[in-house]
Design a protein around this motif. Structure first.
Motif, PDB file in Angstrom:
ATOM      1  N   LEU A  32       0.832  -1.212   0.000  1.00 33.13           N
ATOM      2  CA  LEU A  32       0.000   0.000   0.000  1.00 33.13           C
ATOM      3  C   LEU A  32       0.862   1.256   0.000  1.00 33.13           C
ATOM      4  O   LEU A  32       0.580   2.221  -0.728  1.00 33.13           O
ATOM      5  N   GLY A  33       1.934   1.267   0.774  1.00 40.68           N
ATOM      6  CA  GLY A  33       2.806   2.437   0.805  1.00 40.68           C
ATOM      7  C   GLY A  33       3.507   2.682  -0.516  1.00 40.68           C
ATOM      8  O   GLY A  33       3.565   3.822  -1.007  1.00 40.68           O
ATOM      9  N   SER A  34       4.038   1.616  -1.110  1.00 37.61           N
ATOM     10  CA  SER A  34       4.722   1.784  -2.397  1.00 37.61           C
ATOM     11  C   SER A  34       3.737   2.168  -3.501  1.00 37.61           C
ATOM     12  O   SER A  34       4.058   2.977  -4.380  1.00 37.61           O
ATOM     13  N   PRO A  50      -5.246  10.033   2.544  1.00 33.37           N
ATOM     14  CA  PRO A  50      -5.979   8.988   3.288  1.00 33.37           C
ATOM     15  C   PRO A  50      -5.383   7.592   3.117  1.00 33.37           C
ATOM     16  O   PRO A  50      -5.334   6.806   4.075  1.00 33.37           O
ATOM     17  N   LEU A  51      -4.924   7.279   1.907  1.00 32.41           N
ATOM     18  CA  LEU A  51      -4.300   5.970   1.698  1.00 32.41           C
ATOM     19  C   LEU A  51      -3.026   5.827   2.528  1.00 32.41           C
ATOM     20  O   LEU A  51      -2.771   4.775   3.128  1.00 32.41           O
ATOM     21  N   ALA A  52      -2.215   6.896   2.541  1.00 32.12           N
ATOM     22  CA  ALA A  52      -1.005   6.872   3.363  1.00 32.12           C
ATOM     23  C   ALA A  52      -1.349   6.750   4.841  1.00 32.12           C
ATOM     24  O   ALA A  52      -0.660   6.055   5.606  1.00 32.12           O
ATOM     25  N   ALA A  53      -2.443   7.421   5.261  1.00 29.04           N
ATOM     26  CA  ALA A  53      -2.859   7.337   6.665  1.00 29.04           C
ATOM     27  C   ALA A  53      -3.276   5.908   7.023  1.00 29.04           C
ATOM     28  O   ALA A  53      -2.981   5.419   8.127  1.00 29.04           O
ATOM     29  N   VAL A  54      -3.966   5.218   6.089  1.00 25.67           N
ATOM     30  CA  VAL A  54      -4.339   3.825   6.345  1.00 25.67           C
ATOM     31  C   VAL A  54      -3.087   2.963   6.506  1.00 25.67           C
ATOM     32  O   VAL A  54      -2.999   2.124   7.417  1.00 25.67           O
ATOM     33  N   LEU A  90      -8.802  -3.146   4.713  1.00 27.64           N
ATOM     34  CA  LEU A  90      -9.144  -3.419   3.321  1.00 27.64           C
ATOM     35  C   LEU A  90     -10.414  -2.677   2.919  1.00 27.64           C
ATOM     36  O   LEU A  90     -10.520  -2.152   1.797  1.00 27.64           O
ATOM     37  N   GLY A  91     -11.402  -2.622   3.833  1.00 21.61           N
ATOM     38  CA  GLY A  91     -12.618  -1.875   3.539  1.00 21.61           C
ATOM     39  C   GLY A  91     -12.335  -0.401   3.300  1.00 21.61           C
ATOM     40  O   GLY A  91     -12.912   0.223   2.386  1.00 21.61           O
ATOM     41  N   LEU A  92     -11.449   0.210   4.108  1.00 24.48           N
ATOM     42  CA  LEU A  92     -11.090   1.614   3.911  1.00 24.48           C
ATOM     43  C   LEU A  92     -10.388   1.837   2.582  1.00 24.48           C
ATOM     44  O   LEU A  92     -10.681   2.800   1.852  1.00 24.48           O
ATOM     45  N   VAL A  93      -9.448   0.958   2.246  1.00 20.84           N
ATOM     46  CA  VAL A  93      -8.724   1.107   0.980  1.00 20.84           C
ATOM     47  C   VAL A  93      -9.682   0.994  -0.205  1.00 20.84           C
ATOM     48  O   VAL A  93      -9.616   1.773  -1.171  1.00 20.84           O
ATOM     49  N   GLY A  99     -14.594   1.402  -4.456  1.00 25.96           N
ATOM     50  CA  GLY A  99     -15.618   0.626  -3.782  1.00 25.96           C
ATOM     51  C   GLY A  99     -15.735  -0.796  -4.287  1.00 25.96           C
ATOM     52  O   GLY A  99     -14.735  -1.469  -4.594  1.00 25.96           O
ATOM     53  N   ALA A 100     -16.996  -1.265  -4.451  1.00 25.26           N
ATOM     54  CA  ALA A 100     -17.240  -2.647  -4.834  1.00 25.26           C
ATOM     55  C   ALA A 100     -16.754  -2.965  -6.234  1.00 25.26           C
ATOM     56  O   ALA A 100     -16.530  -4.135  -6.567  1.00 25.26           O
ATOM     57  N   SER A 101     -16.599  -1.949  -7.075  1.00 29.72           N
ATOM     58  CA  SER A 101     -16.113  -2.197  -8.435  1.00 29.72           C
ATOM     59  C   SER A 101     -14.621  -2.482  -8.487  1.00 29.72           C
ATOM     60  O   SER A 101     -14.110  -2.933  -9.506  1.00 29.72           O
TER      61      SER A 101
END
Length: 420
Positions: A32-34, A50-54, A90-93, A99-101
């Protein structure tokens, strides 16, 4: 596939599973970080902060889980918390990336599979409900993936296809590593169970022999006392020839020796490890044994007697040793070579070598593990089996092999408890 519940998994195996879970989470953080860094360098219109925060949040919580594991916190609780973290992260990412797509949604199955394998049914079904609810919410709450300046829906479709391939590759790798690890753990557990079953069977056979020995000891006491009385009466008979008096005296001494053996047999069941000077005690025991078998010649090749040590040694060791010596004496035509030495790790090695006989391949495979008929001069029977079982209970081992110079070599390796 047979499901394993945490209540039935030993703590050691649960620790292996938890370690694998922690390593897998570090892999998730790294990916996720890379990926976030790559998105930033490509100037993609994605919620990078937000992705980096996760990623940072998962790393911090994983460090906390690792610390609690090192501090000895309950492993089952840490496993459940870690799997819940995987589902939520995983839900946050997914919520931030389409989303579901997003084809990565199938990764929800990985923590659920792990929970089904190693957690209790309540925890597994609870995580399944949470993952199912999150997946449903992703249909209504999510940030759409950017389509880019050109291509529109075609670009999104191509991105979806690439995501499906990446998801398959990642899922295949994680499932293979996870299942392979669990299969190895299951195989190790099966091996230990088989060892436990064999030991239980051996203990049951030993218990039967011990009960029979105790019964025979009790039964022998009465006729032995009667023989003492008869011997005393005969010795008091007047005008006995000198030769008869000598024979009666010899019979009396033999009866006393039998009584002493029975007394030691009765007390041995309550025997505990006692401090002894190892080589001096071995010499005394060998002298007593040779009084019973004067036809046997023992050549003891040992290290310097000045290196003798005071150790705690179970009295159960001596019957095991003399079973081996008796077997070697019978097979070796009255000649035995004894080798003793200390290992650097404190273990004591004692080798018994008789120069006659040879063990077959079948005997070598079974030696010390099963009781089978003796076939002198290289026979193995109840005595060797009892010795192997006794040494195993003392955390030692017995190994039998054909010696390069001829004959059979019995190697006893016994960990000793030194006394400072």
């Amino acid at each position: 596939m047979t499901q394993l519940r945490s209540a039935s998994l030993p703590l050691l195996e649960l620790n292996h599973v938890l370690r694998f879970s922690l390593y897998s989470r570090w892999m998730f953080v790294a990916v996720l970080g890379s990926s976030t860094l790559v998105f930033y360098l490509l100037h993609l219109n994605l919620p990078l902060l937000p992705l980096a925060a996760v990623a940072i949040g998962v790393a911090v919580i994983n460090l906390w889980l690792n610390r609690d594991w090192r501090l000895g916190r309950p492993v089952r609780r840490l496993l459940a918390c870690g799997l819940l973290l995987d589902v939520l992260a995983l839900g946050l990412v997914l919520g931030l990336t389409g989303g579901a797509s997003n084809p990565l949604a199938v990764l929800f199955l990985l923590p659920l599979m792990m929970a089904a394998l190693v957690c209790s049914p309540g925890v597994a079904w609870g995580l399944t409900g949470i993952a199912t609810g999150l997946y449903l919410l992703l249909f209504f709450w999510h940030l759409p993936l950017p389509a880019g300046e050109h291509g529109g829906h075609e670009a999104l479709f191509n991105l979806h296809l690439v995501g499906m391939w990446l998801t398959f590759a990642l899922s295949a790798g994680l499932i293979t590593s996870c299942v392979s690890r669990l299969v190895r753990i299951l195989g190790e557990r099966e091996r230990r169970l088989n060892q436990a079953y064999r030991r239980q069977d051996s203990d049951e056979r030993l218990l039967v022999l011990a009960m029979e020995a105790a019964s025979l000891t009790h039964q022998l006491s009465t006729p032995l006392n009667n023989l003492f009385l008869l011997n005393e009466e005969l010795r008091e008979t007047p005008d006995l020839p000198r030769e008869v008096q000598e024979d009666l005296q010899l019979a009396h001494s033999q009866l006393e020796q039998c009584a002493d053996i029975l007394s030691r047999l009765k007390s041995q069941s309550q025997a505990e490890r006692e401090p002894v000077r190892l080589y001096r005690t071995l010499g005394e025991r060998l002298a007593q044994w040779q009084n019973l078998r004067p036809e046997v010649r023992v050549e003891w090749q040992h290290s310097n007697m000045a290196q003798d040590r005071t150790v705690r040694l179970s009295p159960l060791f001596w019957p095991a040793l003399f079973n081996i010596l008796n077997n070697a004496a019978d097979a070796g035509e009255g000649r035995i070579e004894l080798h003793t030495r200390f290992h650097t790790n404190g273990d004591w090695e004692l080798g018994v070598h008789n120069r006659t006989g040879v063990l077959s391949e079948a005997q070598l495979r079974r030696a010390g593990l099963d009781q089978f008929d003796s076939d002198k001069p290289a026979g193995l029977g109840l005595g060797v089996w009892l010795s192997h079982a006794t040494l195993s209970r003392l955390n030692g081992r017995l190994e039998l092999s054909n010696h390069a110079e001829g004959g059979v070599y019995a190697r006893i390796l016994l960990p000793l408890e030194p006394i400072s």
